[in-house]
Scaffold this active site. Structure first.
Site, mmCIF file in Angstrom:
data_model
loop_
_atom_site.group_PDB
_atom_site.id
_atom_site.type_symbol
_atom_site.label_atom_id
_atom_site.label_comp_id
_atom_site.label_asym_id
_atom_site.label_seq_id
_atom_site.Cartn_x
_atom_site.Cartn_y
_atom_site.Cartn_z
ATOM 1 N N LEU A 1 0.885 -1.165 0.000
ATOM 2 C CA LEU A 1 0.000 0.000 0.000
ATOM 3 C C LEU A 1 0.921 1.212 0.000
ATOM 4 O O LEU A 1 1.948 1.206 0.678
ATOM 5 C CB LEU A 1 -0.852 0.022 1.280
ATOM 6 C CG LEU A 1 -1.978 -1.017 1.409
ATOM 7 C CD1 LEU A 1 -2.677 -0.874 2.753
ATOM 8 C CD2 LEU A 1 -2.993 -0.850 0.288
ATOM 9 N N ASP A 2 0.551 2.253 -0.749
ATOM 10 C CA ASP A 2 1.361 3.481 -0.751
ATOM 11 C C ASP A 2 1.525 4.010 0.666
ATOM 12 O O ASP A 2 0.697 3.739 1.527
ATOM 13 C CB ASP A 2 0.651 4.583 -1.542
ATOM 14 C CG ASP A 2 0.656 4.285 -3.024
ATOM 15 O OD1 ASP A 2 1.435 3.406 -3.437
ATOM 16 O OD2 ASP A 2 -0.129 4.916 -3.743
ATOM 17 N N ARG A 3 2.527 4.846 0.839
ATOM 18 C CA ARG A 3 2.824 5.356 2.166
ATOM 19 C C ARG A 3 1.585 5.996 2.824
ATOM 20 O O ARG A 3 1.339 5.816 4.003
ATOM 21 C CB ARG A 3 3.947 6.377 2.072
ATOM 22 C CG ARG A 3 4.487 6.728 3.442
ATOM 23 C CD ARG A 3 5.616 7.712 3.348
ATOM 24 N NE ARG A 3 5.136 8.990 3.850
ATOM 25 C CZ ARG A 3 5.710 10.145 3.563
ATOM 26 N NH1 ARG A 3 6.748 10.184 2.763
ATOM 27 N NH2 ARG A 3 5.240 11.253 4.055
ATOM 28 N N THR B 1 -1.631 5.529 1.934
ATOM 29 C CA THR B 1 -2.870 4.761 1.847
ATOM 30 C C THR B 1 -3.013 3.968 3.145
ATOM 31 O O THR B 1 -2.028 3.460 3.677
ATOM 32 C CB THR B 1 -2.822 3.805 0.640
ATOM 33 O OG1 THR B 1 -2.647 4.584 -0.546
ATOM 34 C CG2 THR B 1 -4.105 3.009 0.515
#
Length: 293
Positions: free
Chosen positions: A158-160, A162
């Site tokens: 997951l993106d930082r 998100t």
């Protein structure tokens, strides 16, 4: 339309009965929520071993992956470099097989097939999904530090910024099944945009839009809250990088907040942001059988 299939808010497991937000924006708890139940989720669960024949040889790279040492692909590189010995002999043959009773050493440490561990984290913002970060940012591993003695790894990323459902495990086979393009699993996101999105644009995303790396379309998309058209629920199978943010950016919207509420049938119900729990045996069986979309 999607509504008639039963949108996010009814029994298909919508935002609101998954411990989502109600219209006032206050946290809503499901009927079985127990504020004192926090620790029962942390009790170590012994998962049944998958059926295996103790007399059947197993590929060395799979043995190393199952032991939580590294991924199968990395194992091949370590084998080629001479870092692995079996019963005292260096083995550099790819595809070599070993028995469960063999003594396998990796970089001079004895490797044993570990018990499998499955941890579900409700990821907060500002954490990166890697095992170690060269830039010294906070990683999701910091949040599950005390969970188990085994080394576990995030499944996918997951993106930082998100938030939401992230699975961590030492079950390399399952991890590759859940992230392999061929078996892509359903993910549901709650998206908060910088401005209201038009019904016309929702329709475009549903029909499919062209991004630089090909066409993408949502399996389902609708307003998450009828009173607030800046919030959208989107269901998608793609595993492409930053895909949800890119879909909305391509139509001129900025994603302010992105929360993954479901991944491969797992939800973050009863897990506070930044907290984790072990998967139940039933959830693990469901994942192993692939019994979900």
């Amino acid at each position: 339309g999607y509504q008639s299939r039963g949108g996010y808010n009814n029994n298909r497991g919508g935002y609101n009965n998954r411990g989502g937000y109600n219209q006032g924006g206050y946290r809503q708890h499901s009927a079985d929520y127990d504020p004192n139940a926090k620790y029962s989720f942390k009790k170590r669960i012994e998962y049944k071993e998958e059926n295996f024949d103790p007399n059947e040889p197993i590929r060395l790279n799979k043995y190393l992956a199952n032991a939580g040492v590294c991924s199968r692909r990395e194992a091949d590189e370590f084998i080629l470099s001479g870092a692995v010995t079996v019963n005292g002999e260096v083995v550099k043959e790819l595809g070599s097989k070993v028995m469960r009773t063999d003594e396998v050493y990796f970089q001079d440490k004895l490797v044993s097939l570990e018990k499998k561990v499955y941890v579900l984290l409700n990821k907060p913002k500002d954490y990166v999904t890697t095992s170690d970060d060269p830039q010294q940012r906070k990683t999701v591993m910091d949040l599950v530090k005390g969970a188990c003695p085994e080394r576990i790894y995030p499944v996918g990323r997951l993106d930082r910024n998100t938030t939401g459902v992230l699975l961590l495990t030492n079950d390399g086979d399952l991890a590759s099944k859940l992230t392999h393009p061929k078996f892509l699993k359903k993910k549901v996101y709650h998206v908060f945009l910088d401005k209201a999105i038009t019904a016309n644009d929702l329709q475009k995303i549903s029909d499919g839009i062209e991004l630089e790396d090909g066409e993408i379309k949502a399996d389902a998309i609708e307003y998450a809250d009828p009173q607030d058209q800046t919030q959208v629920g989107i269901e998608i199978h793609s595993g492409k990088n930053r895909i949800v943010r890119r879909i909305f950016e391509s139509l001129g919207y900025r994603v302010v907040k992105l929360d993954r509420v479901q991944f491969a049938g797992l939800t973050k119900k009863n897990v506070r942001r930044g907290d984790w729990r072990f998967l139940t045996e039933k959830e693990v069986d469901m994942l192993r059988m692939g019994a979900f979309e």
